[in-house]
Design a protein around this motif. Structure first.
Motif, short mmCIF file in Angstrom:
data_model
loop_
_atom_site.label_atom_id
_atom_site.label_comp_id
_atom_site.label_asym_id
_atom_site.label_seq_id
_atom_site.Cartn_x
_atom_site.Cartn_y
_atom_site.Cartn_z
N LEU A 77 0.83 -1.21 0.00
CA LEU A 77 0.00 0.00 0.00
C LEU A 77 0.86 1.26 0.00
N GLY A 78 1.95 1.25 0.76
CA GLY A 78 2.85 2.41 0.78
C GLY A 78 3.44 2.68 -0.58
N TRP A 79 3.84 1.62 -1.28
CA TRP A 79 4.40 1.79 -2.62
C TRP A 79 3.34 2.30 -3.59
N TYR A 80 2.14 1.68 -3.52
CA TYR A 80 1.06 2.08 -4.44
C TYR A 80 0.60 3.51 -4.18
N LEU A 81 0.61 3.95 -2.94
CA LEU A 81 0.24 5.34 -2.64
C LEU A 81 1.39 6.30 -2.95
N GLY A 82 2.61 5.83 -2.79
CA GLY A 82 3.78 6.68 -3.05
C GLY A 82 3.91 7.08 -4.51
N ILE A 83 3.51 6.20 -5.42
CA ILE A 83 3.63 6.50 -6.85
C ILE A 83 2.76 7.70 -7.25
N PRO A 84 1.46 7.73 -6.91
CA PRO A 84 0.66 8.91 -7.29
C PRO A 84 1.14 10.20 -6.60
N VAL A 85 1.57 10.09 -5.34
CA VAL A 85 2.09 11.27 -4.65
C VAL A 85 3.33 11.78 -5.38
N THR A 86 4.18 10.86 -5.82
CA THR A 86 5.37 11.24 -6.58
C THR A 86 4.99 11.90 -7.89
N LEU A 87 4.00 11.36 -8.57
CA LEU A 87 3.57 11.94 -9.85
C LEU A 87 3.05 13.37 -9.67
N VAL A 88 2.31 13.61 -8.59
CA VAL A 88 1.79 14.96 -8.32
C VAL A 88 2.95 15.91 -8.00
N THR A 89 3.85 15.50 -7.12
CA THR A 89 4.97 16.39 -6.77
C THR A 89 5.90 16.59 -7.97
N ARG A 90 5.98 15.59 -8.82
CA ARG A 90 6.80 15.71 -10.02
C ARG A 90 6.27 16.80 -10.94
N GLU A 91 4.96 16.90 -11.04
CA GLU A 91 4.36 17.95 -11.88
C GLU A 91 4.71 19.34 -11.36
N ILE A 92 4.88 19.43 -10.06
CA ILE A 92 5.22 20.71 -9.44
C ILE A 92 6.72 20.97 -9.55
N LEU A 93 7.53 19.96 -9.21
CA LEU A 93 8.99 20.14 -9.12
C LEU A 93 9.71 20.06 -10.46
N ASN A 94 9.24 19.21 -11.38
CA ASN A 94 9.97 18.99 -12.63
C ASN A 94 10.24 20.27 -13.42
N PHE A 144 12.90 9.83 -3.33
CA PHE A 144 12.76 10.41 -2.00
C PHE A 144 11.27 10.52 -1.62
N VAL A 145 10.46 11.03 -2.54
CA VAL A 145 9.03 11.20 -2.27
C VAL A 145 8.35 9.85 -2.11
N THR A 146 8.59 8.93 -3.03
CA THR A 146 7.95 7.61 -2.97
C THR A 146 8.33 6.88 -1.68
N PHE A 147 9.59 6.92 -1.32
CA PHE A 147 10.05 6.21 -0.13
C PHE A 147 9.58 6.88 1.17
N THR A 148 9.30 8.16 1.13
CA THR A 148 8.73 8.82 2.32
C THR A 148 7.34 8.26 2.58
N GLY A 150 16.82 6.72 2.50
CA GLY A 150 17.05 5.52 1.70
C GLY A 150 16.55 5.66 0.27
N GLY A 151 15.42 6.33 0.10
CA GLY A 151 14.90 6.58 -1.25
C GLY A 151 15.81 7.48 -2.05
N PHE A 152 16.32 8.51 -1.38
CA PHE A 152 17.27 9.42 -2.03
C PHE A 152 18.51 8.64 -2.47
N VAL A 153 19.04 7.82 -1.56
CA VAL A 153 20.23 7.01 -1.87
C VAL A 153 19.92 6.03 -3.00
N ASN A 154 18.74 5.41 -2.94
CA ASN A 154 18.34 4.47 -3.99
C ASN A 154 18.35 5.15 -5.36
#
Length: 195
Positions: free
Chosen positions: A67-84, A109-113, A140-144
Motif C-alpha cells: 500500500l505504501g508503494w502504491y500510494l507513493g507512486i501517485p504522490v510522486t507523480l503529483v509532486t513531479r508535476e510541481i517540481l519537474n 525520496f518522495v515515494t520512499f517517504t 534511503g529513497g534518495f540514496v536508492n
C-alpha cells in the motif's frame, strides 16, 4: 540478544535481491509494470522474511509495503508535476546526465517517504522510536535514486551491449536497493534495542 551484523547483512541482501529481481523484470519486457505493480509485493515479502525473525507479529508488513508503494507512486507523480519544471530548467543548464540523476533522487525520496509512513504503522507497535523509520526510508529513497542513476549512467549501456538489458537492469536496481537497504538496515539495527 539481536545479532546486529547478521540483521544488517540479511536486510541489505533482501533489498538487493528484491531490487535486482525488479530490475531484471523491468528490462525483461515488463517495463513499468515491474516498477509500479511488482515492487511493493516483491520488496515487502523480501523484507518481511528478514524482519519476522527479529520482531514478532509483523504480518502486516507486506500489506503496508504494498500500500505504501502504491500510494507513493501517485504522490510522486503529483509532486513531479510541481517540481519537474523548476528542476528541469536548472538541470538542463548543467547537463542531461544531471537531469536524470536529480529527478530520480527526488522522485525516489518522495515515494520512499510515503512507503516509510506505511511501514511505520507496523513498526510503531513494536519499537519505541519507530518514527525515525520515516526519515530513514526517505533518505534511503534518495540514496536508492542516486545510486541506481549513477550506476546506470556509468555501466548500463556497456552491460546491455556486452551481456543483456536484463542484467543491466538487475545491476542498476539491485545497487540502488542495496544503498537504501543499508540506510534502513542501519536504522533498524538502531531501533531494535529500543523495543
Amino acid at each position: 540478544m539481536v545479532n546486529k551484523r547478521k540483521l544488517l547483512l540479511w536486510w541489505v541482501l533482501a533489498n538487493a535481491v528484491g531490487g535486482a529481481i525488479i530490475g531484471a523484470l523491468e528490462e525483461g519486457g515488463f517495463q513499468f509494470f515491474a516498477t509500479l505493480v511488482l515492487t511493493g509485493p516483491i520488496l515487502g515479502v523480501a523484507q518481511w522474511l528478514v524482519l519476522r525473525r527479529y520482531i514478532r507479529h509483523t504480518n502486516w508488513w507486506v500489506i503496508a509495503t504494498i500500500l505504501g508503494w502504491y500510494l507513493g507512486i501517485p504522490v510522486t507523480l503529483v509532486t513531479r508535476e510541481i517540481l519537474n519544471p523548476i528542476l528541469l530548467e536548472m538541470l538542463l543548464a548543467v547537463s542531461k546526465l544531471w537531469e536524470v540523476f536529480w529527478l530520480n533522487t527526488v522522485n525516489q525520496f518522495v515515494t520512499f517517504t510515503v512507503l516509510g509512513v506505511a511501514q511505520w504503522l507496523v513498526l510503531r507497535r513494536h519499537l519505541q522510536q519507530a518514527w525515525w523509520w520515516i526519515l530513514a526510508s526517505s533518505v534511503g529513497g534518495f540514496v536508492n535514486g542516486a545510486v541506481s542513476a549513477a550506476v546506470c549512467a556509468a555501466a548500463c549501456q556497456t552491460i546491455a551491449m556486452k551481456i543483456n538489458a536484463q542484467m543491466a537492469g538487475a545491476i542498476a536496481y539491485g545497487s540502488g536497493w542495496t544503498g537504501s537497504g543499508l540506510v534502513t538496515g542501519i536504522m533498524l539495527v538502531w531501533l531494535l534495542p529500543n523495543r
